[in-house]
Design an enzyme around this catalytic site. Structure first.
Site, short mmCIF file in Angstrom:
data_model
loop_
_atom_site.label_atom_id
_atom_site.label_comp_id
_atom_site.label_asym_id
_atom_site.label_seq_id
_atom_site.Cartn_x
_atom_site.Cartn_y
_atom_site.Cartn_z
N ALA A 33 -17.45 7.23 -88.15
CA ALA A 33 -18.20 7.07 -86.90
C ALA A 33 -19.63 6.61 -87.19
O ALA A 33 -20.12 5.65 -86.59
CB ALA A 33 -18.20 8.38 -86.11
N ASN B 140 -15.19 13.71 -94.41
CA ASN B 140 -13.73 13.70 -94.27
C ASN B 140 -13.16 12.30 -94.44
O ASN B 140 -12.04 12.12 -94.88
CB ASN B 140 -13.36 14.14 -92.84
CG ASN B 140 -12.89 15.57 -92.78
OD1 ASN B 140 -12.90 16.26 -93.78
ND2 ASN B 140 -12.49 16.01 -91.62
N GLY C 200 -6.37 9.65 -95.38
CA GLY C 200 -5.24 8.95 -95.99
C GLY C 200 -5.23 7.44 -95.79
O GLY C 200 -4.29 6.77 -96.21
N GLY C 201 -6.27 6.91 -95.14
CA GLY C 201 -6.36 5.45 -94.97
C GLY C 201 -5.32 4.89 -94.02
O GLY C 201 -5.01 3.70 -94.05
N ARG D 174 2.48 16.04 -84.58
CA ARG D 174 2.11 17.07 -85.56
C ARG D 174 2.35 18.49 -85.08
O ARG D 174 2.79 19.35 -85.83
CB ARG D 174 0.63 16.92 -85.92
CG ARG D 174 0.41 15.72 -86.77
CD ARG D 174 -1.02 15.49 -87.04
NE ARG D 174 -1.13 14.37 -87.96
CZ ARG D 174 -2.26 13.83 -88.33
NH1 ARG D 174 -3.40 14.28 -87.85
NH2 ARG D 174 -2.27 12.84 -89.18
N GLU E 270 -15.22 13.09 -84.91
CA GLU E 270 -14.57 14.41 -84.78
C GLU E 270 -15.50 15.48 -84.21
O GLU E 270 -15.04 16.54 -83.79
CB GLU E 270 -14.01 14.83 -86.14
CG GLU E 270 -12.89 15.84 -86.01
CD GLU E 270 -12.22 16.18 -87.33
OE1 GLU E 270 -12.10 15.30 -88.21
OE2 GLU E 270 -11.82 17.35 -87.49
N ILE F 57 -9.12 7.32 -87.13
CA ILE F 57 -9.92 6.18 -87.63
C ILE F 57 -10.32 5.28 -86.45
O ILE F 57 -11.52 5.00 -86.27
CB ILE F 57 -9.19 5.37 -88.74
CG1 ILE F 57 -8.86 6.28 -89.92
CG2 ILE F 57 -10.07 4.19 -89.19
CD1 ILE F 57 -8.13 5.58 -91.07
C1 LIG Z 1 -7.39 14.83 -95.87
C2 LIG Z 1 -7.49 14.10 -94.58
C3 LIG Z 1 -6.70 12.98 -94.33
C4 LIG Z 1 -6.81 12.31 -93.12
N1 LIG Z 1 -6.09 11.17 -92.93
C5 LIG Z 1 -6.24 10.48 -91.78
C6 LIG Z 1 -5.61 9.21 -91.63
O1 LIG Z 1 -4.93 8.72 -92.54
N2 LIG Z 1 -5.81 8.54 -90.46
C7 LIG Z 1 -6.60 9.03 -89.45
O2 LIG Z 1 -6.74 8.36 -88.43
N3 LIG Z 1 -7.25 10.22 -89.60
C8 LIG Z 1 -7.10 10.94 -90.73
N4 LIG Z 1 -7.79 12.10 -90.92
C9 LIG Z 1 -8.79 12.50 -89.91
C10 LIG Z 1 -10.08 11.71 -90.13
O3 LIG Z 1 -10.26 11.43 -91.48
C11 LIG Z 1 -11.31 12.46 -89.62
O4 LIG Z 1 -11.09 12.89 -88.32
C12 LIG Z 1 -12.50 11.50 -89.69
O5 LIG Z 1 -12.74 11.13 -91.02
C13 LIG Z 1 -13.76 12.11 -89.10
O6 LIG Z 1 -14.76 11.13 -89.24
P1 LIG Z 1 -16.20 11.42 -88.72
O7 LIG Z 1 -16.99 10.17 -88.92
O8 LIG Z 1 -16.17 12.00 -87.36
O9 LIG Z 1 -16.73 12.60 -89.68
P2 LIG Z 1 -16.74 12.75 -91.25
O10 LIG Z 1 -16.02 11.69 -91.94
O11 LIG Z 1 -16.35 14.15 -91.54
O12 LIG Z 1 -18.27 12.54 -91.59
C14 LIG Z 1 -19.22 13.46 -91.15
C15 LIG Z 1 -20.37 13.43 -92.11
O13 LIG Z 1 -21.44 14.20 -91.54
C16 LIG Z 1 -22.07 14.94 -92.57
N5 LIG Z 1 -22.70 16.11 -91.95
C17 LIG Z 1 -22.12 17.20 -91.38
N6 LIG Z 1 -23.06 18.04 -90.93
C18 LIG Z 1 -24.26 17.48 -91.20
C19 LIG Z 1 -25.60 17.87 -90.99
N7 LIG Z 1 -25.90 19.05 -90.42
N8 LIG Z 1 -26.59 17.05 -91.41
C20 LIG Z 1 -26.31 15.86 -92.02
N9 LIG Z 1 -25.05 15.45 -92.27
C21 LIG Z 1 -24.05 16.25 -91.85
C22 LIG Z 1 -20.93 15.31 -93.52
O14 LIG Z 1 -21.42 15.58 -94.81
C23 LIG Z 1 -20.06 14.07 -93.47
O15 LIG Z 1 -20.38 13.16 -94.50
C24 LIG Z 1 -7.70 12.78 -92.13
C25 LIG Z 1 -8.48 13.92 -92.37
C26 LIG Z 1 -8.38 14.57 -93.59
C27 LIG Z 1 -9.24 15.77 -93.86
#
Ligand SMILES: Cc1cc2nc3c(=O)[nH]c(=O)nc-3n(C[C@H](O)[C@H](O)[C@H](O)COP(=O)(O)OP(=O)(O)OC[C@H]3O[C@@H](n4cnc5c(N)ncnc54)[C@H](O)[C@@H]3O)c2cc1C
Length: 508
Positions: free
Chosen positions: A56, A84, A89-90, A335, A475, A491
């Site tokens: 995001a 995350n 899993g890409g 799921r 998320e 994603i």
């Molecule tokens: C193992 C695994 C496999 C997955 N596989 C899939 C898949 O294949 N396809 C799919 O669609 N989804 C998948 N998902 C779900 C998806 O990966 C997550 O929902 C998504 O990555 C969330 O992205 P995001 O940008 O919201 O947050 P994140 O990728 O979690 O990034 C948030 C970032 O914010 C930072 N952060 C948190 N709090 C603070 C703070 N207070 N100050 C500064 N930084 C902070 C963290 O360090 C992190 O780097 C998977 C999830 C997991 C765990």
């Protein structure tokens, strides 16, 4: 969007019914615990401030630069980028995609949304889902432009009515995060690690105009970091991910998710920024809907190797309850359906008895994860059904009968037992030699979070309107997916809503 009554149609009636005391109670939390501008000394000023460097945050940063923002900064509390999203899993669901056109698959944003609404069990947010589905291909293009590489075929995965899922050739979200990070750097986005977001800063009118960051923070150690106030000219985007690793917070929503229930998430998924959004008046949505992943294994930590292995193989495999030798679920249902079915696999005393998933070796070996599953001892190869049955103490005759029955469904193309779509099982009979893994669900994804609209604006509880200057994506937001997120849809959700936030901030 943006009209008051779109968020809470009965708001006025509700407040009238409560009387003034009740209304004041509701309004009070907004911006209460958030620092005010008058007492603020600014250390830095940026056009756009993004907290979190997952899908995001990165998509927002790139989109903002592409739209002409001159000064974009991304802060992350960890010593590395990606959260995350790197562990991911890409697997990336995209409706009406170029690969679908090539493979002759009929699909549309409306069809994907219908699949998601079904998984969400009636409480998902249709407007948000449709918005994401309509823009998912733009997000895919952003990753391709940055250099992501995908397998040249689609997968049909749990709960999706058609094959629509791309997968990175690294079978990991890192195959998207790393190119996006490079693209951010190429575009001149400032990327700062070990910078923890502490709280929001607002002006006298309640507009969010900055954040306090703890620079030099060291996650998991005593080094909290030095507080600095960062001014944001156009807006602040909170993109800090979910709270699957905050046992107290998740248990407060669902007491069954104790510390004994493992998680697939990295340790950074602690959710403190989400709590700051609530202090700022954001509306909590669906916090108790916390998803467990049915493809995980009890034989390894985290997401491990088995998750990607079983995600790929479920379509042409059978999952069997070891006590009966029989299938107990549609292996590619959504799921929640599968997790619930797995959690019901127990011994007489009620202890977990993880079911097994059986795949023909010749099909399992088509995916690169099989080698790792066997190498690290979290999956086993058997030359005969007798060996397999003896190893897992499965009654042999029912198991043989089950395999024969299922192979009949492969031939006819109709699963009469559980109604599994058999398109991707075509010609893939269950035959020796076999590869077998065990499955048991793990805490994986938080459907709950802060309420946003289709412009990625955070909606405030005091007047049910967007909180000026405050955006959220990924998320950390809640409500889009309802009870259960359809897999591979995070994603597109994170990237599209990140891009949307950038577009909104550039128009603000
Ligand atoms: C193992 C695994 C496999 C997955 N596989 C899939 C898949 O294949 N396809 C799919 O669609 N989804 C998948 N998902 C779900 C998806 O990966 C997550 O929902 C998504 O990555 C969330 O992205 P995001 O940008 O919201 O947050 P994140 O990728 O979690 O990034 C948030 C970032 O914010 C930072 N952060 C948190 N709090 C603070 C703070 N207070 N100050 C500064 N930084 C902070 C963290 O360090 C992190 O780097 C998977 C999830 C997991 C765990």
């Amino acid at each position: 969007m943006g009209k008051t009554n779109e968020y809470q149609p009965d708001r006025r009636k509700f407040l009238a019914g409560m009387g003034m005391v009740g209304a004041a109670t509701i309004a009070a939390p907004a911006l209460k615990a958030v620092a005010a501008e008058s007492s603020t000394v600014w250390a830095e000023e940026h056009e756009i401030v993004i907290i979190g460097s997952g899908f995001a945050g990165l998509a927002a940063a790139i989109e903002a630069r592409n739209l002409g923002a001159k000064d974009v900064v991304v802060y992350d509390k960890m010593p590395y980028f990606g959260g995350n999203s790197t562990y991911n899993g890409g697997l990336f669901a995209v409706p009406a995609s170029p690969l679908q056109k090539k493979e002759g698959v009929q699909d549309s944003p409306e069809t994907m949304t219908a699949d998601q609404l079904k998984a969400g069990r009636g409480v998902a947010d249709k407007d948000l889902l449709l918005h994401v589905a309509k823009h998912a291909e733009e997000a895919l293009r952003m990753t391709l432009d940055a250099g992501s590489e995908y397998f040249p075929y689609l997968q049909q995965l749990g709960g999706h009515s058609v094959p629509r899922t791309y997968q990175t050739t690294s079978a990991s979200g890192a195959g998207i995060v790393q190119p996006l990070v490079q693209q951010c750097k190429k575009l001149g986005v400032q990327m700062v690690t070990r910078a923890k977001f502490d709280h929001l800063i607002h002006d006298e009118e309640g507009r969010v105009i900055g954040v306090q960051i703890l620079k030099g923070h060291y996650f998991g150690r005593d080094t909290e970091g030095s507080p600095v106030n960062i001014k944001a000219k156009r807006g602040v985007l909170i993109a800090t991910g979910g709270f699957a690793r905050n046992v107290g917070l998740r248990q407060a929503q669902d007491p069954t998710l104790t510390a004994e229930v493992p998680s697939t998430n990295p340790p950074s998924a602690t959710g403190e920024a989400l709590l700051e959004l609530f202090k700022a008046g954001a509306i909590p949505v669906h916090m108790a809907y916390i998803q467990t992943g049915p493809w995980a294994s009890p034989d390894e930590d985290g997401f491990g190797y088995v998750s990607n292995y079983s995600i790929y193989n479920f379509a042409h495999s059978i999952s069997v309850f070891t006590r009966t030798g029989k299938r107990f679920m549609n292996e590619i249902a959504d799921r929640k359906t599968r997790s619930d079915a797995q959690l019901a696999c127990r011994d007489d005393a009620g202890n977990p008895l993880p079911p097994i998933t059986i795949t023909s070796y010749k099909h399992a070996k088509e995916h690169p994860t099989m080698k790792k599953v066997l190498k690290y001892g979290v999956g086993w190869k058997f030359d005969t059904v007798e060996e397999l049955a003896a190893h897992f103490k499965v009654p042999i005759e029912p198991l043989k009968a089950q395999i024969e029955e299922y192979n009949g469904y492969v031939k006819s193309g109709v699963d009469e037992q559980f109604g599994k779509p058999m398109e991707k099982a075509k010609g893939k009979y269950i035959e020796a030699p076999f590869v077998v893994i065990r499955n048991w669900p793990k805490v994986h994804y938080c459907q709950g979070g802060a309420k946003v609209d289709v412009l990625a604006r955070v909606i405030g509880s005091d007047n049910w309107k967007p909180i000026p200057g405050l955006y959220a994506a990924g998320e950390v937001t809640g409500g889009m997916h309802g009870v259960s997120r359809l897999g591979r849809c995070s994603i597109p959700d994170c990237m599209v809503m990140g891009m949307t936030a950038a577009r909104s901030m550039m128009k603000a």
